[in-house]
Design a protein around this motif. Structure first.
Motif, PDB file in Angstrom:
ATOM      1  N   ASP A  12       0.892  -1.459  -0.011  1.00 59.63           N
ATOM      2  CA  ASP A  12      -0.189   0.204   0.088  1.00 59.63           C
ATOM      3  C   ASP A  12       0.979   0.748   0.260  1.00 59.63           C
ATOM      4  O   ASP A  12       0.997   2.139  -0.737  1.00 59.63           O
ATOM      5  CB  ASP A  12      -0.947   0.027   1.023  1.00 59.63           C
ATOM      6  CG  ASP A  12      -2.299  -0.859   0.941  1.00 59.63           C
ATOM      7  OD1 ASP A  12      -2.167  -1.679  -0.260  1.00 59.63           O
ATOM      8  OD2 ASP A  12      -2.724  -1.231   2.106  1.00 59.63           O
ATOM      9  N   ALA A  13       1.624   1.025   0.461  1.00 57.73           N
ATOM     10  CA  ALA A  13       2.936   2.162   0.165  1.00 57.73           C
ATOM     11  C   ALA A  13       3.456   2.572  -0.273  1.00 57.73           C
ATOM     12  O   ALA A  13       4.258   4.517  -0.706  1.00 57.73           O
ATOM     13  CB  ALA A  13       3.601   2.110   1.819  1.00 57.73           C
ATOM     14  N   LEU A  14       4.196   1.679  -1.343  1.00 55.92           N
ATOM     15  CA  LEU A  14       4.059   2.002  -2.786  1.00 55.92           C
ATOM     16  C   LEU A  14       3.523   2.339  -3.571  1.00 55.92           C
ATOM     17  O   LEU A  14       3.757   2.831  -4.395  1.00 55.92           O
ATOM     18  CB  LEU A  14       4.946  -0.056  -2.976  1.00 55.92           C
ATOM     19  CG  LEU A  14       6.227  -0.044  -1.934  1.00 55.92           C
ATOM     20  CD1 LEU A  14       6.679  -1.316  -2.249  1.00 55.92           C
ATOM     21  CD2 LEU A  14       7.890   0.977  -2.546  1.00 55.92           C
ATOM     22  N   GLN A  15       2.047   1.904  -3.730  1.00 58.03           N
ATOM     23  CA  GLN A  15       1.327   2.584  -4.169  1.00 58.03           C
ATOM     24  C   GLN A  15       0.710   4.111  -4.257  1.00 58.03           C
ATOM     25  O   GLN A  15       1.046   4.471  -5.263  1.00 58.03           O
ATOM     26  CB  GLN A  15       0.181   1.877  -4.134  1.00 58.03           C
ATOM     27  CG  GLN A  15      -0.200  -0.241  -4.735  1.00 58.03           C
ATOM     28  CD  GLN A  15      -1.369  -0.660  -4.114  1.00 58.03           C
ATOM     29  OE1 GLN A  15      -2.491  -0.019  -3.654  1.00 58.03           O
ATOM     30  NE2 GLN A  15      -0.783  -2.398  -4.876  1.00 58.03           N
ATOM     31  N   HIS A  16       0.885   4.148  -2.797  1.00 57.53           N
ATOM     32  CA  HIS A  16       1.212   5.643  -2.292  1.00 57.53           C
ATOM     33  C   HIS A  16       1.791   6.360  -2.497  1.00 57.53           C
ATOM     34  O   HIS A  16       1.699   7.613  -3.408  1.00 57.53           O
ATOM     35  CB  HIS A  16       0.937   5.882  -1.268  1.00 57.53           C
ATOM     36  CG  HIS A  16      -0.419   4.999  -0.339  1.00 57.53           C
ATOM     37  ND1 HIS A  16      -0.593   4.747   0.854  1.00 57.53           N
ATOM     38  CD2 HIS A  16      -1.822   5.626  -0.966  1.00 57.53           C
ATOM     39  CE1 HIS A  16      -1.515   4.143   0.436  1.00 57.53           C
ATOM     40  NE2 HIS A  16      -3.006   4.714  -0.442  1.00 57.53           N
ATOM     41  N   PHE A  17       3.447   5.858  -2.887  1.00 57.31           N
ATOM     42  CA  PHE A  17       4.193   6.202  -3.202  1.00 57.31           C
ATOM     43  C   PHE A  17       4.161   6.898  -4.881  1.00 57.31           C
ATOM     44  O   PHE A  17       4.088   7.966  -5.325  1.00 57.31           O
ATOM     45  CB  PHE A  17       5.187   5.507  -3.044  1.00 57.31           C
ATOM     46  CG  PHE A  17       6.783   6.491  -3.346  1.00 57.31           C
ATOM     47  CD1 PHE A  17       7.651   7.360  -2.611  1.00 57.31           C
ATOM     48  CD2 PHE A  17       7.137   6.496  -5.028  1.00 57.31           C
ATOM     49  CE1 PHE A  17       8.770   8.006  -3.156  1.00 57.31           C
ATOM     50  CE2 PHE A  17       8.189   7.009  -4.807  1.00 57.31           C
ATOM     51  CZ  PHE A  17       8.974   7.817  -4.240  1.00 57.31           C
ATOM     52  N   ILE A  96      13.771   4.895  -2.257  1.00 57.60           N
ATOM     53  CA  ILE A  96      14.408   5.797  -0.928  1.00 57.60           C
ATOM     54  C   ILE A  96      15.423   6.615  -2.631  1.00 57.60           C
ATOM     55  O   ILE A  96      15.295   7.625  -1.901  1.00 57.60           O
ATOM     56  CB  ILE A  96      15.066   5.223  -0.692  1.00 57.60           C
ATOM     57  CG1 ILE A  96      14.505   4.248   0.571  1.00 57.60           C
ATOM     58  CG2 ILE A  96      16.366   5.494   0.110  1.00 57.60           C
ATOM     59  CD1 ILE A  96      13.162   3.350   0.393  1.00 57.60           C
ATOM     60  N   LYS A  97      15.680   6.133  -3.820  1.00 59.66           N
ATOM     61  CA  LYS A  97      16.591   6.785  -4.278  1.00 59.66           C
ATOM     62  C   LYS A  97      15.885   7.595  -4.962  1.00 59.66           C
ATOM     63  O   LYS A  97      16.998   8.833  -4.738  1.00 59.66           O
ATOM     64  CB  LYS A  97      17.018   5.473  -4.942  1.00 59.66           C
ATOM     65  CG  LYS A  97      18.616   5.904  -6.048  1.00 59.66           C
ATOM     66  CD  LYS A  97      18.317   4.988  -6.763  1.00 59.66           C
ATOM     67  CE  LYS A  97      20.420   5.587  -7.691  1.00 59.66           C
ATOM     68  NZ  LYS A  97      20.706   4.276  -9.081  1.00 59.66           N
ATOM     69  N   PHE A  98      15.009   7.163  -5.228  1.00 61.16           N
ATOM     70  CA  PHE A  98      14.066   8.554  -5.805  1.00 61.16           C
ATOM     71  C   PHE A  98      14.020   9.912  -4.833  1.00 61.16           C
ATOM     72  O   PHE A  98      14.572  10.980  -5.338  1.00 61.16           O
ATOM     73  CB  PHE A  98      12.610   8.188  -6.477  1.00 61.16           C
ATOM     74  CG  PHE A  98      12.499   9.690  -7.152  1.00 61.16           C
ATOM     75  CD1 PHE A  98      12.006   9.437  -8.736  1.00 61.16           C
ATOM     76  CD2 PHE A  98      11.235  10.082  -6.470  1.00 61.16           C
ATOM     77  CE1 PHE A  98      11.430  10.547  -9.265  1.00 61.16           C
ATOM     78  CE2 PHE A  98      10.769  11.505  -7.002  1.00 61.16           C
ATOM     79  CZ  PHE A  98      10.524  11.797  -8.288  1.00 61.16           C
ATOM     80  N   ALA A  99      13.464   9.234  -3.497  1.00 58.27           N
ATOM     81  CA  ALA A  99      13.813  10.734  -2.988  1.00 58.27           C
ATOM     82  C   ALA A  99      14.425  11.621  -2.400  1.00 58.27           C
ATOM     83  O   ALA A  99      14.739  12.274  -2.510  1.00 58.27           O
ATOM     84  CB  ALA A  99      13.082   9.988  -1.463  1.00 58.27           C
ATOM     85  N   ALA A 153       6.702   5.604   3.150  1.00 58.80           N
ATOM     86  CA  ALA A 153       5.708   6.630   3.593  1.00 58.80           C
ATOM     87  C   ALA A 153       6.815   7.812   3.748  1.00 58.80           C
ATOM     88  O   ALA A 153       5.844   8.923   3.320  1.00 58.80           O
ATOM     89  CB  ALA A 153       4.623   6.168   4.729  1.00 58.80           C
ATOM     90  N   PHE A 154       7.668   8.047   4.941  1.00 55.83           N
ATOM     91  CA  PHE A 154       8.534   9.114   4.754  1.00 55.83           C
ATOM     92  C   PHE A 154       8.755   9.847   3.751  1.00 55.83           C
ATOM     93  O   PHE A 154       8.750  10.652   2.663  1.00 55.83           O
ATOM     94  CB  PHE A 154       9.968   8.544   6.157  1.00 55.83           C
ATOM     95  CG  PHE A 154      10.869   9.642   5.773  1.00 55.83           C
ATOM     96  CD1 PHE A 154      11.193  10.480   6.894  1.00 55.83           C
ATOM     97  CD2 PHE A 154      11.774   9.709   4.608  1.00 55.83           C
ATOM     98  CE1 PHE A 154      11.969  12.291   7.028  1.00 55.83           C
ATOM     99  CE2 PHE A 154      13.251  10.801   4.894  1.00 55.83           C
ATOM    100  CZ  PHE A 154      12.776  11.353   5.711  1.00 55.83           C
ATOM    101  N   CYS A 155       9.551   8.898   2.474  1.00 54.11           N
ATOM    102  CA  CYS A 155       9.993   9.302   1.678  1.00 54.11           C
ATOM    103  C   CYS A 155       8.989  10.106   0.365  1.00 54.11           C
ATOM    104  O   CYS A 155       9.347  11.031  -0.247  1.00 54.11           O
ATOM    105  CB  CYS A 155      10.480   8.091   0.320  1.00 54.11           C
ATOM    106  SG  CYS A 155      12.392   7.573   1.213  1.00 54.11           S
TER     107      CYS A 155
END
Length: 248
Positions: A12-17, A96-99, A153-155
């Motif tokens: 879910d977190a990856l989808q929201h990202f 993480i890399k993108f952020a 979610a932080f990213c």
């Protein structure tokens, strides 16, 4: 061993990202999505330092090593118990890399983000602590996915900041409110880290008990084997003695 139930929060977190990103950003994410190998951490920290070569934040990236190493190591095993496409491992590392690459465009912001991630790195689970346990513990797998879901979610939140209208004009006021804006994530990650440690403790106890029980079973089997061998040997000697006594 694959189970979507253990990884719902992470997926879910990856989808929201991904939903947060613009079409162009999604293409950028797709370009850097890859399951990281052992050299990925060094390669990425070098890239970050090169981007900040003329800024005071130079060298900070190398201090992110522990945090990034934790992400890389988790990425090597997450796909073994998550059945989904595209690869969750690649998306975790890519997010993480993108952020971080986005943050690297703003020196002061990158300093703040990297300092926070260095602190978060101290809470990251050590691969050596769970690599032999996660395969047999649903609770541990769930806790690990929940921990890294919070990091994703932080990213995502960090990326959202860049998309705010007039970010550059509001940068000073944003930096002043950084702790209030991102502090809750650090608290959540600390809590999730404790959950992982507890699951590691429980899984270790269970593994030790199972190993002890296995040893008990093995000792019983060995004892039975020895008794059978002695019995067989005794019967053989009796037969030999009888045979010798009969003069045959």
């Amino acid at each position: 061993m694959a189970s979507t139930a253990t990884s719902d929060e992470l997926e879910d977190a990856l989808q929201h990202f991904q939903k947060t990103l613009t079409a162009e950003q999604k293409n950028q994410l797709k370009a850097i999505n890859a399951i990281p190998d052992a050299d990925a951490v060094v390669s990425f920290t070098t890239e970050l330092d090169n981007r900040n070569a003329e800024r005071r934040s130079r060298g900070v990236a190398t201090r992110l090593h522990r945090f990034l190493e934790s992400i890389q190591q988790f990425s090597t095993i997450v796909d073994t118990f998550v059945s989904s496409k595209p690869s969750v491992a690649a998306l975790v590392w890519g997010s993480i890399k993108f952020a971080l690459l986005a943050a690297a465009n703003f020196s002061s912001y990158f300093d703040k983000i990297s300092a926070l991630l260095m602190r978060i790195g101290k809470h990251c689970p050590r691969f050596t602590e769970y690599q032999l346990l996660y395969g047999t513990s649903v609770g541990l797998r769930t806790a690990l996915c929940s921990f890294y879901a919070t990091i994703v979610a932080f990213c995502r939140h960090a990326v959202v900041v860049f998309q705010r209208s007039g970010f550059l004009h509001l940068a000073k006021s944003f930096l002043n409110s950084f702790e209030a804006d991102f502090g809750p994530f650090e608290s959540q990650i600390d809590s999730k880290s404790k959950d992982v440690k507890e699951e590691i403790r429980l899984a270790s106890i269970k593994a030790a008990y199972q190993d002890q029980q296995l040893q008990v079973i093995e000792r019983k089997e060995q004892s039975i084997s020895r008794k059978m061998l002695r019995l067989f040997s005794s019967k053989r000697w009796i037969l030999l003695l009888k045979k010798a006594g009969s003069g045959d």
